[in-house]
Enzyme design. Structure first.
Site, PDB file in Angstrom:
ATOM      1  N   LEU A 103      39.202  37.561  43.895  1.00  0.00           N
ATOM      2  CA  LEU A 103      40.080  38.698  43.603  1.00  0.00           C
ATOM      3  C   LEU A 103      39.244  39.946  43.338  1.00  0.00           C
ATOM      4  CD1 LEU A 103      42.729  40.114  42.741  1.00  0.00           C
ATOM      5  CD2 LEU A 103      42.409  39.099  40.465  1.00  0.00           C
ATOM      6  N   ASP A 104      38.475  39.904  42.276  1.00  0.00           N
ATOM      7  CA  ASP A 104      37.580  40.992  41.877  1.00  0.00           C
ATOM      8  C   ASP A 104      36.305  40.357  41.348  1.00  0.00           C
ATOM      9  OD1 ASP A 104      36.301  43.210  40.794  1.00  0.00           O
ATOM     10  OD2 ASP A 104      37.641  43.345  39.067  1.00  0.00           O
ATOM     11  N   PRO A 105      35.303  40.186  42.209  1.00  0.00           N
ATOM     12  CA  PRO A 105      35.148  40.779  43.538  1.00  0.00           C
ATOM     13  C   PRO A 105      35.822  39.965  44.650  1.00  0.00           C
ATOM     14  CG  PRO A 105      33.182  39.543  42.980  1.00  0.00           C
ATOM     15  CD  PRO A 105      34.076  39.462  41.786  1.00  0.00           C
ATOM     16  N   ASP A 152      39.385  43.372  46.170  1.00  0.00           N
ATOM     17  CA  ASP A 152      39.061  44.778  45.927  1.00  0.00           C
ATOM     18  C   ASP A 152      38.143  45.331  47.010  1.00  0.00           C
ATOM     19  OD1 ASP A 152      36.997  43.122  45.063  1.00  0.00           O
ATOM     20  OD2 ASP A 152      36.413  44.443  43.419  1.00  0.00           O
TER      21      ASP A 152
END
Length: 384
Positions: free
Chosen positions: A130-132, A135
């Site tokens: 997801l993050d990273p 994004d």
């Protein structure tokens, strides 16, 4: 460089913690064979049963030596273990000519092994969560759209912000829901953050002290910088003719988080490792993650470009998901993105060497389309 090692179709998924969600089930659909490695074979069986995957994946008791003994050239190893474990697993993959994937940031220990993996024809997929992860896909897509509208050689200034957070779907007094280990959350807050503000690099020794209000789709959140944002200017392919006004990648929290966490910050300021480890256990007990509550993931990435000739371009992606009975929003985003990347290792479309999610605009668009079809929904806004 050696030719890309052909994937066998066998996937070894290590770990069944909070971030292991329906992506594991997706791999059971696409891979020829899936093995779930956990603390014991019994725990692996329980994890498979809980996800309705009995008979679709084989349980294994994880040790690094046991994993290495089962690896064949072209197998894919997915590590959901903490980042410090990745270097040892990757070393085993390099020895056995197996591919490697994880959702974590690239560590120096992993980077050191990338040249050898590249020469051996092995894919090293990182930052594919997801993050990273998502994004990066959003940022690559926005930058490509802005470049097409403004042009690479036109002098311009820009502001790019990327904020992501896992929060409780129903706000609580603590203004937070642990979606990963509390010790990891606390230690991340102890790490200085670097970002660009008014065109100059700024370092926040205590990231929470740089918290500010941030409105997303009419809702007010609190955001603060995370890690080192500056290297991503180059990674995202922003033109040299454009100068940054603001460039920050950070963490998003519910409005009121800063005040609710004041006692935690006082403990972090003291910097006592033993006490902070104990505090992590206390917080886990006081604010447990249960199946009864629901998490919410919010990821907002925006880019605003102003050219000297008067032209402007702005756009943004927003992902706002709530968990359901199948899995948490965090597990869905992390595991489905990682499974998508593993699928591209299996089909041979990822090159050997280091891959941070999808590192080109074209590939990012492809991944975003696949994510949307897999149930990870988001919206795109473009203003010209």
């Amino acid at each position: 460089m050696a030719d890309l090692v052909p994937a066998t179709g066998t996937v070894h998924w290590i770990g069944a913690g909070l971030s292991t969600g329906s992506g594991l089930a997706a791999l059971c659909d696409t891979a020829d064979r899936v093995l779930l490695w956990h603390r014991s074979e019994e725990r692996a069986e329980e994890a498979l049963e809980g996800r309705g995957l009995n008979g679709r994946a084989a349980p294994r008791a994880y040790t690094l030596s046991a994993l290495a003994a089962e690896l064949a050239p072209g197998d894919v190893v997915v590590s959901m273990l903490p980042a410090p474990e990745h270097a040892g697993i990757l070393a085993a993959c390099v020895r056995e000519n197996a591919h490697f994937a994880c959702s974590s940031y690239v560590s120096d220990a992993v980077l050191e092994q990338v040249p050898q993996a590249h020469e051996a024809g092995i894919v090293v997929l990182t930052e594919a969560g997801l993050d990273p992860g998502i994004d990066h896909l959003f940022a690559h897509s926005l930058v490509a759209r802005a470049r097409e509208a403004i042009g690479d050689t036109t002098p311009a200034s820009y502001g790019l912000t990327s904020y992501c957070g896992g929060v409780p779907a129903v706000p609580n007094d603590f203004r937070y829901r642990f979606s990963w280990a509390p010790a990891g959350v606390l230690n991340a807050l102890r790490s200085p953050a670097r970002y660009l503000d008014h065109g100059a690099p700024v370092t926040a020794e205590r990231p929470w002290e740089a918290t500010r209000r941030h409105v997303v789709d009419g809702e007010t959140f609190e955001v603060y910088p995370n890690r080192d944002s500056v290297p991503f200017v180059e990674q995202y392919g922003l033109p040299a003719a454009w100068t940054p006004r603001t460039f920050v990648r950070g963490t998003l929290r519910l409005d009121g988080w800063l005040r609710a966490w004041e006692p935690v910050f006082e403990e972090l300021k003291a910097g006592d490792d033993t006490r902070i480890a104990a505090l992590a256990q206390e917080l886990a007990a006081r604010y447990p993650t249960t199946d009864a509550d629901r998490d919410r993931v919010v990821l907002a990435v925006s880019l605003d470009v102003r050219a000297v000739d008067g032209r402007t371009w702005s756009g943004g992606y927003l992902l706002d998901l709530v968990g359901d009975d199948e899995d948490s929003a965090m597990a869905r985003c992390v595991s489905r993105t990682l499974a998508l990347g593993v699928g591209h290792i299996l089909d041979g479309s990822l090159p050997a060497g280091l891959n941070r999610a999808a590192e080109t605009a074209a590939r990012s668009e492809k991944w975003l389309g696949e994510l949307a079809r897999s149930g990870v929904h988001f919206t795109l806004r473009v203003d010209q």
